[in-house]
Design an enzyme around this catalytic site. Structure first.
Site, PDB file in Angstrom:
ATOM      1  N   ARG A   1      17.847 -11.970 -32.858  1.00 16.28           N
ATOM      2  CA  ARG A   1      19.291 -11.984 -32.654  1.00 16.28           C
ATOM      3  C   ARG A   1      19.712 -12.562 -31.307  1.00 16.28           C
ATOM      4  NH1 ARG A   1      21.396  -7.772 -36.715  1.00 16.28           N
ATOM      5  NH2 ARG A   1      23.616  -8.096 -36.677  1.00 16.28           N
TER       6      ARG A   1
ATOM      7  N   ARG B   1      33.968  -3.439 -47.179  1.00 12.12           N
ATOM      8  CA  ARG B   1      32.560  -3.171 -47.500  1.00 12.12           C
ATOM      9  C   ARG B   1      32.263  -1.683 -47.718  1.00 12.12           C
ATOM     10  NH1 ARG B   1      27.837  -6.116 -44.316  1.00 12.12           N
ATOM     11  NH2 ARG B   1      28.601  -5.060 -42.447  1.00 12.12           N
TER      12      ARG B   1
ATOM     13  N   ARG C   1      30.379   1.867 -43.528  1.00 10.79           N
ATOM     14  CA  ARG C   1      29.523   1.909 -42.342  1.00 10.79           C
ATOM     15  C   ARG C   1      30.391   2.144 -41.122  1.00 10.79           C
ATOM     16  NH1 ARG C   1      25.559  -3.167 -42.373  1.00 10.79           N
ATOM     17  NH2 ARG C   1      26.387  -3.275 -40.268  1.00 10.79           N
TER      18      ARG C   1
ATOM     19  N   ARG D   1      31.228  -8.036 -32.541  1.00 14.19           N
ATOM     20  CA  ARG D   1      29.953  -8.504 -33.104  1.00 14.19           C
ATOM     21  C   ARG D   1      29.992 -10.004 -33.375  1.00 14.19           C
ATOM     22  NH1 ARG D   1      28.966  -5.183 -38.154  1.00 14.19           N
ATOM     23  NH2 ARG D   1      26.922  -6.138 -38.181  1.00 14.19           N
TER      24      ARG D   1
END
Ligand code: AMP
Length: 215
Positions: free
Chosen positions: A82, A121, A156, A167
């Site tokens: 990452r 989501r 989440r 992010r």
């Protein structure tokens, strides 16, 4: 065959990794899932803030997982590397696991599309299946219930707009530059993942299937 996914948040790398894993019979190794299973307060906090967890933790978790028997014919690695400091760990891990046909799939998606996806989501806490209440084709058959195991779905903790923005910025600054590293090695395949889950999957399968046909 070892597949690495590089993608901004909500590009569908979790869902695509799972589908590729099933189709080609290699395990889906998600560093995010490995981290969510660790019982540690500091790590939980880093996850909820969308911050990177320390490299020493990442290296230990991945080394343990990729050395397991089911990874000996390859794996789908989702969420790693990452940032540039993880390239060294990546090369180390690659050399201790099977080192054949390493491919990097980059999922390209505009930020606005990712943002819409993140708001809807839903994840099954039992089997890990992922749904989206805002995308018709990805809704569970019964609202909030997992199609596969009947468990109540959950959001989440890090799926909110504020964490998403953070992010996404981190992705642009830290992760996206890795694409050049892999491109120089001729390992990268770009896939447009703003398409439907199934169309994206077909495009990825063509790339991966080509490697299996050759062997
Ligand atoms: P993901 O499930 O891949 O979206 O990852 C969820 C969270 O886990 C990220 O926002 C980070 O907090 C942490 N994380 C995932 N992958 C890494 C990584 N390679 N290095 C450090 N932290 C990570």
């Amino acid at each position: 065959m070892n597949i690495v996914f590089i993608a901004p948040p909500a590009a569908g790398k979790g869902a695509q990794s799972g589908m590729i894993s099933k189709e080609f019979g290699i395990p889906h190794v998600s560093i995010g899932d490995l981290l969510r299973n660790v019982n540690d307060e500091k790590i939980r906090k880093q996850l909820s803030l969308g911050e990177f967890v320390d490299n020493s933790v990442i290296e230990k978790l991945l080394t343990e997982r990729l050395l397991k028997d089911d990874c000996k014919n390859g794996y789908v690695l989702d969420g790693f590397p990452r940032n540039s400091s993880q390239i060294e760990i990546y090369e180390k891990i690659k050399s201790i696991s099977n080192d054949k046909d390493n491919v990097v799939i980059v999922l390209d998606i505009p930020k606005e599309v990712g943002e819409m996806r993140i708001c809807g989501r839903l994840v099954c806490p039992k089997c890990g299946s992922v749904y989206n209440e805002l995308v018709l084709e990805s809704r569970p058959k019964i609202a909030n219930i997992c199609d596969k195991c009947g468990k109540t779905l959950a959001k989440r903790k890090d799926d909110n707009k504020e964490t998403y923005d953070k992010r996404y910025d981190t992705y642009l600054k830290e992760t996206a530059p890795l694409i050049n590293y892999f491109e120089d090695k001729g390992m990268v395949y770009h896939i447009d993942s703003s398409k439907s889950v199934l169309d994206t999957f077909k495009d990825i399968s063509k790339v991966i299937g080509g490697f299996y046909d050759r062997n």
